[in-house]
Write a protein that holds these residues in place. Structure first.
Motif, PDB file in Angstrom:
ATOM      1  N   ILE A 176      10.332   4.293  10.990  1.00  0.00           N
ATOM      2  CA  ILE A 176       9.951   4.235   9.569  1.00  0.00           C
ATOM      3  C   ILE A 176       8.425   4.346   9.438  1.00  0.00           C
ATOM      4  O   ILE A 176       7.914   5.061   8.573  1.00  0.00           O
ATOM      5  CB  ILE A 176      10.493   2.944   8.910  1.00  0.00           C
ATOM      6  CG1 ILE A 176      12.022   3.077   8.762  1.00  0.00           C
ATOM      7  CG2 ILE A 176       9.842   2.672   7.566  1.00  0.00           C
ATOM      8  CD1 ILE A 176      12.720   1.791   8.380  1.00  0.00           C
ATOM      9  N   LEU A 177       7.703   3.652  10.310  1.00  0.00           N
ATOM     10  CA  LEU A 177       6.234   3.732  10.254  1.00  0.00           C
ATOM     11  C   LEU A 177       5.756   5.164  10.503  1.00  0.00           C
ATOM     12  O   LEU A 177       4.855   5.662   9.815  1.00  0.00           O
ATOM     13  CB  LEU A 177       5.605   2.787  11.282  1.00  0.00           C
ATOM     14  CG  LEU A 177       5.714   1.294  10.944  1.00  0.00           C
ATOM     15  CD1 LEU A 177       5.295   0.446  12.141  1.00  0.00           C
ATOM     16  CD2 LEU A 177       4.861   0.951   9.728  1.00  0.00           C
ATOM     17  N   SER A 189       1.528  -0.684   1.481  1.00  0.00           N
ATOM     18  CA  SER A 189       2.752  -0.186   2.120  1.00  0.00           C
ATOM     19  C   SER A 189       3.616  -1.366   2.556  1.00  0.00           C
ATOM     20  O   SER A 189       3.163  -2.523   2.548  1.00  0.00           O
ATOM     21  CB  SER A 189       2.398   0.688   3.322  1.00  0.00           C
ATOM     22  OG  SER A 189       1.694  -0.090   4.273  1.00  0.00           O
ATOM     23  N   GLY A 190       4.840  -1.054   2.938  1.00  0.00           N
ATOM     24  CA  GLY A 190       5.720  -2.125   3.399  1.00  0.00           C
ATOM     25  C   GLY A 190       7.005  -1.594   3.991  1.00  0.00           C
ATOM     26  O   GLY A 190       7.353  -0.423   3.812  1.00  0.00           O
ATOM     27  N   GLY A 203      -3.627  -1.763   1.444  1.00  0.00           N
ATOM     28  CA  GLY A 203      -4.506  -0.830   2.166  1.00  0.00           C
ATOM     29  C   GLY A 203      -3.728   0.152   3.013  1.00  0.00           C
ATOM     30  O   GLY A 203      -2.573   0.459   2.742  1.00  0.00           O
ATOM     31  N   LYS A 204      -4.383   0.647   4.055  1.00  0.00           N
ATOM     32  CA  LYS A 204      -3.811   1.702   4.894  1.00  0.00           C
ATOM     33  C   LYS A 204      -2.662   1.179   5.765  1.00  0.00           C
ATOM     34  O   LYS A 204      -2.525  -0.027   5.969  1.00  0.00           O
ATOM     35  CB  LYS A 204      -4.907   2.302   5.776  1.00  0.00           C
ATOM     36  CG  LYS A 204      -5.933   3.095   4.980  1.00  0.00           C
ATOM     37  CD  LYS A 204      -5.348   4.421   4.522  1.00  0.00           C
ATOM     38  CE  LYS A 204      -6.268   5.173   3.603  1.00  0.00           C
ATOM     39  NZ  LYS A 204      -5.657   6.313   2.941  1.00  0.00           N
ATOM     40  N   LEU A 205      -1.917   2.089   6.325  1.00  0.00           N
ATOM     41  CA  LEU A 205      -0.761   1.714   7.147  1.00  0.00           C
ATOM     42  C   LEU A 205      -1.150   0.888   8.370  1.00  0.00           C
ATOM     43  O   LEU A 205      -0.349   0.118   8.887  1.00  0.00           O
ATOM     44  CB  LEU A 205      -0.022   2.978   7.597  1.00  0.00           C
ATOM     45  CG  LEU A 205       0.935   3.569   6.551  1.00  0.00           C
ATOM     46  CD1 LEU A 205       1.387   4.963   6.963  1.00  0.00           C
ATOM     47  CD2 LEU A 205       2.145   2.664   6.356  1.00  0.00           C
ATOM     48  N   THR A 206      -2.394   1.048   8.830  1.00  0.00           N
ATOM     49  CA  THR A 206      -2.822   0.265  10.000  1.00  0.00           C
ATOM     50  C   THR A 206      -2.724  -1.233   9.696  1.00  0.00           C
ATOM     51  O   THR A 206      -2.405  -2.026  10.589  1.00  0.00           O
ATOM     52  CB  THR A 206      -4.278   0.610  10.387  1.00  0.00           C
ATOM     53  OG1 THR A 206      -5.039   0.676   9.192  1.00  0.00           O
ATOM     54  CG2 THR A 206      -4.380   1.910  11.142  1.00  0.00           C
ATOM     55  N   ALA A 207      -2.968  -1.608   8.445  1.00  0.00           N
ATOM     56  CA  ALA A 207      -2.885  -3.029   8.071  1.00  0.00           C
ATOM     57  C   ALA A 207      -1.444  -3.516   8.222  1.00  0.00           C
ATOM     58  O   ALA A 207      -1.196  -4.632   8.705  1.00  0.00           O
ATOM     59  CB  ALA A 207      -3.371  -3.216   6.636  1.00  0.00           C
ATOM     60  N   GLU A 219       0.781  -2.112  10.213  1.00  0.00           N
ATOM     61  CA  GLU A 219       1.098  -2.059  11.651  1.00  0.00           C
ATOM     62  C   GLU A 219       0.562  -3.304  12.374  1.00  0.00           C
ATOM     63  O   GLU A 219       1.227  -3.842  13.250  1.00  0.00           O
ATOM     64  CB  GLU A 219       0.518  -0.770  12.257  1.00  0.00           C
ATOM     65  CG  GLU A 219       1.378   0.433  11.892  1.00  0.00           C
ATOM     66  CD  GLU A 219       0.671   1.780  12.078  1.00  0.00           C
ATOM     67  OE1 GLU A 219       1.372   2.785  12.150  1.00  0.00           O
ATOM     68  OE2 GLU A 219      -0.579   1.816  12.114  1.00  0.00           O
ATOM     69  N   GLU A 220      -0.623  -3.744  11.952  1.00  0.00           N
ATOM     70  CA  GLU A 220      -1.193  -4.955  12.569  1.00  0.00           C
ATOM     71  C   GLU A 220      -0.290  -6.159  12.318  1.00  0.00           C
ATOM     72  O   GLU A 220      -0.044  -6.977  13.200  1.00  0.00           O
ATOM     73  CB  GLU A 220      -2.579  -5.232  11.989  1.00  0.00           C
ATOM     74  CG  GLU A 220      -3.667  -4.478  12.736  1.00  0.00           C
ATOM     75  CD  GLU A 220      -4.983  -4.460  11.969  1.00  0.00           C
ATOM     76  OE1 GLU A 220      -5.233  -5.370  11.152  1.00  0.00           O
ATOM     77  OE2 GLU A 220      -5.762  -3.501  12.188  1.00  0.00           O
ATOM     78  N   LYS A 221       0.235  -6.253  11.091  1.00  0.00           N
ATOM     79  CA  LYS A 221       1.116  -7.390  10.767  1.00  0.00           C
ATOM     80  C   LYS A 221       2.398  -7.350  11.576  1.00  0.00           C
ATOM     81  O   LYS A 221       2.928  -8.381  11.979  1.00  0.00           O
ATOM     82  CB  LYS A 221       1.482  -7.344   9.284  1.00  0.00           C
ATOM     83  CG  LYS A 221       0.424  -7.873   8.369  1.00  0.00           C
ATOM     84  CD  LYS A 221       1.016  -8.069   7.008  1.00  0.00           C
ATOM     85  CE  LYS A 221       0.139  -8.968   6.172  1.00  0.00           C
ATOM     86  NZ  LYS A 221       0.744  -9.248   4.883  1.00  0.00           N
ATOM     87  N   LEU A 222       2.901  -6.134  11.797  1.00  0.00           N
ATOM     88  CA  LEU A 222       4.183  -5.994  12.498  1.00  0.00           C
ATOM     89  C   LEU A 222       4.026  -6.172  14.014  1.00  0.00           C
ATOM     90  O   LEU A 222       5.010  -6.463  14.707  1.00  0.00           O
ATOM     91  CB  LEU A 222       4.784  -4.615  12.210  1.00  0.00           C
ATOM     92  CG  LEU A 222       5.419  -4.452  10.817  1.00  0.00           C
ATOM     93  CD1 LEU A 222       5.555  -2.986  10.462  1.00  0.00           C
ATOM     94  CD2 LEU A 222       6.796  -5.126  10.783  1.00  0.00           C
ATOM     95  N   ALA A 223       2.783  -6.010  14.484  1.00  0.00           N
ATOM     96  CA  ALA A 223       2.545  -5.970  15.934  1.00  0.00           C
ATOM     97  C   ALA A 223       3.103  -7.187  16.663  1.00  0.00           C
ATOM     98  O   ALA A 223       3.717  -7.064  17.707  1.00  0.00           O
ATOM     99  CB  ALA A 223       1.065  -5.796  16.208  1.00  0.00           C
TER     100      ALA A 223
END
Ligand code: M6R
Length: 608
Positions: free
Chosen positions: A17-18, A32-33, A49-53, A55-59
């Motif tokens: 999905i990402l 995003s979410g 913000g951007k998808l990296t934010a 991705e960081e949460k999901l990491a």
């Protein structure tokens, strides 16, 4: 606009999905979410913000077991771009999760009703109201499909939605109305998405959904129903021709640059099946009468394509032609004559104002022609006849190769109708066909030089507060396009003007640090442009003249001569256009701006 992807299958859903959301980034977004089903529970993770934010949460999270989920990139409409307004939204009871693109117009009324029933809301969005409206319909014994349909039938406005429930952990429900949504059919996996690139690495088999359709997908099944009756709708998957390379940067720094460099092959693709035996035939127009008048309606860059083509329809085909901005056309009750055709131009085929204009033209009984790039888009489906531009996927928000393809196809349409009516001089057909055959090679050879020159000019002028772009005849819409590109990418104020209008106002802007770009090809209007150029220079304004190699009778004395090769008649416009595109690209790069996703903009503007 917002981007949606839903996946159910055998792979880990969240990374897929990402990846899909990254491929939809071009649509523009500010948060995003994702929501994934794991251990029969809905897990929602969202970030501003951007998808990296995100991705960081999901990491740090355990996500590997989830094989079904929905994801969203949000372009704020209701409520500011923050985490609580980001999608997916859960229902108050926590039993449903939904992503939405579009605007639910009557959400305030529904919200009042739901508040009265004790439902609490945690965002400012219409989408959170919608998910609660579905939950409100979900009573014991009522299947989710019925509850979803019931809530959608009561909603007005535009939507593409995808819905998840932990009670059916491998199932996604989705629906569309006036917002794009497609189904991707794979082997043991299925997808819903706003656009094809989201799932292109996994499948090329696409089901184009219509307004008023609702779908249910599981890893091994996909079903489409009528929203009104829930009767099954028979649909077929179509294999699309796009390849992954078309949706990737292919070694270029930005999609925009790649798409500028693709223009030579775009010209070849657009002409390939439409020029045979030295003559033009646009097969899509063959079964329709030649219009007695033509009304072109479009927005933004597509509007400039229409302006550029207007003299060709008039001169070659003798068809009186007017060009209008769709957002104006739709609100002014236009008079359309019998025999008049409305030609709507749209790269995405989803632009809300252009689609509304199309519907008005249809209501008034006009023949509606669509010129679109995206196969199966709303405009393509609703027009009486669609002519596809064949530019391939355009990912960068700034439209470049799409305009090039529109100009080619419009030129071919003018030749086709001119030939059909007998108004076209045979030598024009010969010269156009010969010119179109050499144009791709000429453009390909010129593009690297244009980039070098544009880079130099960017160094010189990127710090200025404003720019003026001027042209006459067919160079005028290109001047407008040059100014639009500089505005949207560089955030420098730029004006596009008809050169002859300069003395009626904008000449007051001229001063030593205000550059004027003047399009002065070697055509009949050259002497007029030359006088305008001299007027600017007399006021000590720097002038960059975009012109052809010097020859007797066409001398120019400008601050900077930007020499581009000469091409036959209107074909010179393709070289001028590429130069202006490069200028805006290099200026934006020089300023460190986000070239492919300029601020505040979306690729397809599906709301008013
Ligand atoms: O998809 P469309 O051609 O209908 O889009 C129309 C405009 O939104 C679009 O051309 C816009 O102006 C571009 N960002 C320009 O680069």
């Amino acid at each position: 606009m917002c981007g949606i992807i839903g996946y159910t299958g055998h792979r880990p859903a969240v990374p897929l999905i990402l990846e899909g959301l990254h491929r939809l980034e071009y649509r523009g977004y500010d948060s995003s979410g994702v929501c994934f089903v794991q251990n029969k529970e809905l897990n929602v993770v969202r970030a501003k913000g951007k998808l990296t934010a995100l991705e960081e949460k999901l990491a740090g999270m355990e996500i590997s077991l989830a094989t079904t989920g929905i994801g969203h990139t949000r372009w704020a409409t209701h409520g500011e771009p923050n985490e609580s307004n980001a999608h997916p939204h859960k229902s108050f009871a926590g039993n449903l999760s939904l992503v939405h693109n579009g605007i639910i117009e009557n959400y305030q009324e529904t919200k009042k009703e739901l508040l009265a029933k004790g439902i609490q809301f945690f965002s400012d969005t219409d989408s959170e109201v919608l998910v609660n409206a579905v939950a409100n319909e979900l009573r014991p014994g009522v299947p989710l499909l019925e509850a979803f349909a019931a809530a959608l039938r009561k909603s007005t406005g535009a939507y593409a939605v995808a819905l998840l429930s932990p009670d059916e952990p491998n199932t996604i429900y989705a629906a569309r109305h006036s917002a794009p949504l497609l189904l991707g059919v794979g082997m043991g996996e299925n997808f819903v998405a706003s656009d094809i690139p989201a799932f292109l690495p996994y499948t090329k088999d696409v089901v184009f959904l219509e307004d008023g359709e609702i779908v249910r997908i599981t890893p091994t099944t996909w079903e489409v129903f009528s929203l009104a009756t829930l009767a099954p709708v028979a649909k077929k998957a179509q294999r699309i021709q796009w390849d992954m390379q078309a949706a990737e940067k292919g070694g270029f720094r930005h999609f925009m640059l790649k798409e500028i460099f693709e223009q030579p092959s775009v010209i070849t693709n657009c002409t390939a099946s439409r020029i045979q035996g030295g003559s033009v035939n646009v097969p899509e127009l063959a079964q329709k009468p030649v219009p007695s008048r033509l009304r072109i309606v479009a927005c933004g860059t597509s509007f400039h394509a229409g302006m550029w083509a207007q003299p060709l329809f008039e001169e070659w085909a003798g068809i009186p032609t007017t060009v209008e901005i769709a957002s104006e056309f739709r609100y002014r009750n236009p008079i359309l004559e019998k025999g008049e055709a409305v030609l709507v131009i749209s790269q995405s085929g989803e632009t809300a104002d252009t689609l509304a204009a199309l519907r008005i033209a249809r209501e008034k009984g006009c023949l509606v022609l669509g010129l679109c790039n995206v196969v199966g888009s709303s405009i393509a489906r609703e027009a009486d006849t669609v002519v596809y531009t064949q530019a391939g996927p355009e990912i960068s928000v700034a439209s470049t190769k799409a305009l090039c393809s529109q100009m080619v196809v419009l030129l071919l349409m003018a030749l086709h109708w001119g030939k059909a009516k007998g108004t076209l001089a045979p030598e024009i057909m010969q010269q156009a066909v010969a010119g179109l055959a050499t144009l791709p090679g000429q453009l390909e050879e010129t593009l690297p030089n244009l980039q070098t020159e544009a880079k130099n000019l960017a160094w010189r002028f990127a710090a200025c507060k404003g720019m003026l772009f001027m042209g006459r005849g067919q160079a005028y819409p290109l001047a407008l396009e040059g100014a639009l590109k500089v505005k949207e990418l560089s955030y420098i104020h730029a004006e596009g003007y008809a050169s002859g209008e300069m003395k009626h106002g904008p000449i007051a802007l001229i001063e030593p640090d205000f550059p004027s770009f003047i399009l002065a090809p070697h055509d009949a209007l050259f002497p007029k442009n030359k006088s305008n150029l001299e007027e600017v220079q007399a006021r000590r304004g720097p002038v960059i003249a975009l012109t052809n190699p010097p020859k007797p009778g066409f001398e120019l004395n400008a601050t900077h001569l930007w020499i581009i090769p000469e091409a036959w008649g209107p074909l010179g416009g393709f070289l001028q256009l590429a130069a202006l595109q490069m200028l805006s690209y290099e200026t934006a790069c020089h300023l460190g701006n986000d070239v492919d996703q300029p601020r505040n903009l979306a690729k397809s503007v599906t709301v008013e």
